[in-house]
Design a protein around this motif. Sequence first.
Motif, PDB file in Angstrom:
ATOM      1  N   MET A   1     -81.736 -36.075  13.414  1.00  0.00           N
ATOM      2  CA  MET A   1     -80.387 -36.376  14.574  1.00  0.00           C
ATOM      3  C   MET A   1     -79.535 -35.083  14.437  1.00  0.00           C
ATOM      4  O   MET A   1     -79.679 -34.371  13.659  1.00  0.00           O
ATOM      5  CB  MET A   1     -79.540 -37.589  13.778  1.00  0.00           C
ATOM      6  N   ILE A   2     -79.256 -34.649  15.746  1.00  0.00           N
ATOM      7  CA  ILE A   2     -78.424 -33.497  15.904  1.00  0.00           C
ATOM      8  C   ILE A   2     -77.196 -33.717  15.167  1.00  0.00           C
ATOM      9  O   ILE A   2     -76.662 -34.751  15.081  1.00  0.00           O
ATOM     10  CB  ILE A   2     -78.080 -33.592  17.594  1.00  0.00           C
ATOM     11  N   GLN A   3     -76.616 -32.660  14.547  1.00  0.00           N
ATOM     12  CA  GLN A   3     -75.492 -32.547  13.504  1.00  0.00           C
ATOM     13  C   GLN A   3     -74.324 -31.554  14.451  1.00  0.00           C
ATOM     14  O   GLN A   3     -75.025 -30.675  14.587  1.00  0.00           O
ATOM     15  CB  GLN A   3     -75.756 -31.998  12.255  1.00  0.00           C
ATOM     16  N   LEU A   4     -73.541 -32.168  14.473  1.00  0.00           N
ATOM     17  CA  LEU A   4     -72.340 -31.484  15.103  1.00  0.00           C
ATOM     18  C   LEU A   4     -71.026 -30.991  14.084  1.00  0.00           C
ATOM     19  O   LEU A   4     -70.517 -32.104  13.780  1.00  0.00           O
ATOM     20  CB  LEU A   4     -71.565 -32.100  16.432  1.00  0.00           C
ATOM     21  N   TYR A   5     -70.944 -29.980  13.861  1.00  0.00           N
ATOM     22  CA  TYR A   5     -70.193 -29.286  12.789  1.00  0.00           C
ATOM     23  C   TYR A   5     -68.730 -29.129  13.581  1.00  0.00           C
ATOM     24  O   TYR A   5     -68.805 -28.351  14.532  1.00  0.00           O
ATOM     25  CB  TYR A   5     -70.592 -28.154  11.825  1.00  0.00           C
ATOM     26  N   ILE A   6     -67.857 -29.951  13.334  1.00  0.00           N
ATOM     27  CA  ILE A   6     -66.609 -30.255  14.405  1.00  0.00           C
ATOM     28  C   ILE A   6     -65.230 -29.899  13.398  1.00  0.00           C
ATOM     29  O   ILE A   6     -65.273 -30.607  12.391  1.00  0.00           O
ATOM     30  CB  ILE A   6     -66.743 -31.505  14.964  1.00  0.00           C
ATOM     31  N   GLN A   7     -64.502 -29.190  14.130  1.00  0.00           N
ATOM     32  CA  GLN A   7     -62.986 -29.006  13.582  1.00  0.00           C
ATOM     33  C   GLN A   7     -62.217 -29.882  14.554  1.00  0.00           C
ATOM     34  O   GLN A   7     -61.946 -29.599  15.579  1.00  0.00           O
ATOM     35  CB  GLN A   7     -62.603 -27.791  13.077  1.00  0.00           C
ATOM     36  N   HIS A   8     -61.573 -31.154  14.210  1.00  0.00           N
ATOM     37  CA  HIS A   8     -60.979 -31.908  15.188  1.00  0.00           C
ATOM     38  C   HIS A   8     -59.766 -31.164  16.071  1.00  0.00           C
ATOM     39  O   HIS A   8     -59.644 -31.675  16.975  1.00  0.00           O
ATOM     40  CB  HIS A   8     -60.704 -33.240  14.710  1.00  0.00           C
ATOM     41  N   SER A   9     -59.250 -30.229  15.449  1.00  0.00           N
ATOM     42  CA  SER A   9     -58.041 -29.496  15.915  1.00  0.00           C
ATOM     43  C   SER A   9     -58.567 -28.407  16.875  1.00  0.00           C
ATOM     44  O   SER A   9     -57.632 -27.609  17.512  1.00  0.00           O
ATOM     45  CB  SER A   9     -57.072 -28.854  14.960  1.00  0.00           C
ATOM     46  N   CYS A  10     -59.951 -28.160  17.060  1.00  0.00           N
ATOM     47  CA  CYS A  10     -60.419 -27.237  17.639  1.00  0.00           C
ATOM     48  C   CYS A  10     -60.748 -27.541  19.190  1.00  0.00           C
ATOM     49  O   CYS A  10     -61.509 -28.445  19.343  1.00  0.00           O
ATOM     50  CB  CYS A  10     -61.729 -26.600  16.927  1.00  0.00           C
ATOM     51  N   PRO A  11     -60.057 -26.815  20.169  1.00  0.00           N
ATOM     52  CA  PRO A  11     -60.289 -27.271  21.478  1.00  0.00           C
ATOM     53  C   PRO A  11     -61.581 -26.937  21.988  1.00  0.00           C
ATOM     54  O   PRO A  11     -62.024 -27.797  22.773  1.00  0.00           O
ATOM     55  CB  PRO A  11     -59.094 -26.197  22.335  1.00  0.00           C
ATOM     56  N   PHE A  12     -62.450 -26.177  21.396  1.00  0.00           N
ATOM     57  CA  PHE A  12     -63.781 -25.872  21.844  1.00  0.00           C
ATOM     58  C   PHE A  12     -64.600 -27.198  21.197  1.00  0.00           C
ATOM     59  O   PHE A  12     -65.627 -27.598  21.979  1.00  0.00           O
ATOM     60  CB  PHE A  12     -64.244 -24.630  21.495  1.00  0.00           C
ATOM     61  N   CYS A  13     -64.200 -27.557  20.196  1.00  0.00           N
ATOM     62  CA  CYS A  13     -64.816 -28.677  19.608  1.00  0.00           C
ATOM     63  C   CYS A  13     -64.515 -29.889  20.384  1.00  0.00           C
ATOM     64  O   CYS A  13     -65.485 -30.769  20.503  1.00  0.00           O
ATOM     65  CB  CYS A  13     -64.390 -28.976  17.851  1.00  0.00           C
ATOM     66  N   GLN A  14     -63.452 -30.097  20.748  1.00  0.00           N
ATOM     67  CA  GLN A  14     -63.048 -31.244  21.494  1.00  0.00           C
ATOM     68  C   GLN A  14     -63.949 -31.259  22.793  1.00  0.00           C
ATOM     69  O   GLN A  14     -64.114 -32.369  23.397  1.00  0.00           O
ATOM     70  CB  GLN A  14     -61.470 -31.426  21.589  1.00  0.00           C
ATOM     71  N   LYS A  15     -63.805 -29.859  23.476  1.00  0.00           N
ATOM     72  CA  LYS A  15     -64.619 -30.165  24.767  1.00  0.00           C
ATOM     73  C   LYS A  15     -66.135 -30.427  24.544  1.00  0.00           C
ATOM     74  O   LYS A  15     -66.675 -31.149  25.251  1.00  0.00           O
ATOM     75  CB  LYS A  15     -64.618 -28.325  25.010  1.00  0.00           C
ATOM     76  N   VAL A  16     -66.748 -29.891  23.202  1.00  0.00           N
ATOM     77  CA  VAL A  16     -68.207 -30.523  23.157  1.00  0.00           C
ATOM     78  C   VAL A  16     -68.135 -32.034  22.805  1.00  0.00           C
ATOM     79  O   VAL A  16     -69.061 -32.689  23.574  1.00  0.00           O
ATOM     80  CB  VAL A  16     -68.649 -29.822  21.904  1.00  0.00           C
ATOM     81  N   LEU A  17     -67.132 -32.559  22.202  1.00  0.00           N
ATOM     82  CA  LEU A  17     -67.298 -34.253  21.755  1.00  0.00           C
ATOM     83  C   LEU A  17     -67.074 -34.756  23.192  1.00  0.00           C
ATOM     84  O   LEU A  17     -67.699 -35.784  23.706  1.00  0.00           O
ATOM     85  CB  LEU A  17     -66.196 -34.500  21.073  1.00  0.00           C
ATOM     86  N   ARG A  18     -65.920 -34.265  24.048  1.00  0.00           N
ATOM     87  CA  ARG A  18     -65.777 -34.908  25.300  1.00  0.00           C
ATOM     88  C   ARG A  18     -66.983 -34.833  26.177  1.00  0.00           C
ATOM     89  O   ARG A  18     -67.356 -35.801  26.822  1.00  0.00           O
ATOM     90  CB  ARG A  18     -64.539 -34.185  26.228  1.00  0.00           C
ATOM     91  N   SER A  68     -69.465 -23.153  22.072  1.00  0.00           N
ATOM     92  CA  SER A  68     -69.485 -24.758  22.897  1.00  0.00           C
ATOM     93  C   SER A  68     -70.263 -24.856  24.082  1.00  0.00           C
ATOM     94  O   SER A  68     -71.014 -25.738  24.349  1.00  0.00           O
ATOM     95  CB  SER A  68     -68.027 -24.712  23.141  1.00  0.00           C
ATOM     96  N   LEU A  69     -70.304 -23.905  25.129  1.00  0.00           N
ATOM     97  CA  LEU A  69     -71.015 -24.002  26.287  1.00  0.00           C
ATOM     98  C   LEU A  69     -72.373 -23.982  25.998  1.00  0.00           C
ATOM     99  O   LEU A  69     -73.172 -24.800  26.836  1.00  0.00           O
ATOM    100  CB  LEU A  69     -70.664 -22.901  27.240  1.00  0.00           C
ATOM    101  N   ASP A  70     -72.875 -23.531  25.100  1.00  0.00           N
ATOM    102  CA  ASP A  70     -74.310 -23.412  24.582  1.00  0.00           C
ATOM    103  C   ASP A  70     -74.622 -24.742  24.292  1.00  0.00           C
ATOM    104  O   ASP A  70     -75.718 -25.201  24.368  1.00  0.00           O
ATOM    105  CB  ASP A  70     -74.854 -22.174  23.754  1.00  0.00           C
ATOM    106  N   ILE A  71     -73.903 -25.274  23.344  1.00  0.00           N
ATOM    107  CA  ILE A  71     -73.933 -26.455  22.725  1.00  0.00           C
ATOM    108  C   ILE A  71     -73.965 -27.692  23.831  1.00  0.00           C
ATOM    109  O   ILE A  71     -75.033 -28.423  23.653  1.00  0.00           O
ATOM    110  CB  ILE A  71     -73.075 -26.551  21.567  1.00  0.00           C
ATOM    111  N   ILE A  72     -73.045 -27.438  24.804  1.00  0.00           N
ATOM    112  CA  ILE A  72     -72.924 -28.554  25.639  1.00  0.00           C
ATOM    113  C   ILE A  72     -74.563 -28.351  26.524  1.00  0.00           C
ATOM    114  O   ILE A  72     -74.994 -29.599  26.887  1.00  0.00           O
ATOM    115  CB  ILE A  72     -71.934 -28.538  26.593  1.00  0.00           C
TER     116      ILE A  72
END
Length: 81
Positions: A1-18, A68-72
């Motif tokens: 399964m894809i693993q996303l390493y995320i810091q919730h206060s990071c706007p780039f991370c939030q962009k990926v989750l959204r 983030s853009l590559d991950i998206i």
Amino acid sequence: MIQLYIQHSCPFCQKVLRAAREMGLTEGKHYMVIDSAPGTPGRAAVLKIGGDSMVPFLVDGDTAMYESLDIISYLQEHGRT
Ligand SMILES: N[C@@H](CCC(=O)N[C@@H](CS)C(=O)NCC(=O)O)C(=O)O
């Protein structure tokens, strides 16, 4: 399964989750989120695997990437496989 390493206060991370949600991907089914705030085991893993302490970071088998853009783009192409 894809693993996303995320810091919730990071706007780039939030962009990926959204983007993942907007693609209809489901956490726990298509990807898992690993808390990677500074000082967490998740962040240590990011540094160990990728060589750089930066989030968001994606790991999918032998594939690992920052930016983030590559991950998206990767999620769009591989999120459901
Ligand atoms: N261009 C990157 C920027 C990512 C970024 O700057 N992430 C910050 C957190 S918001 C980071 O990891 N900074 C290094 C650190 O926290 O040590 C992207 O779009 O993913």
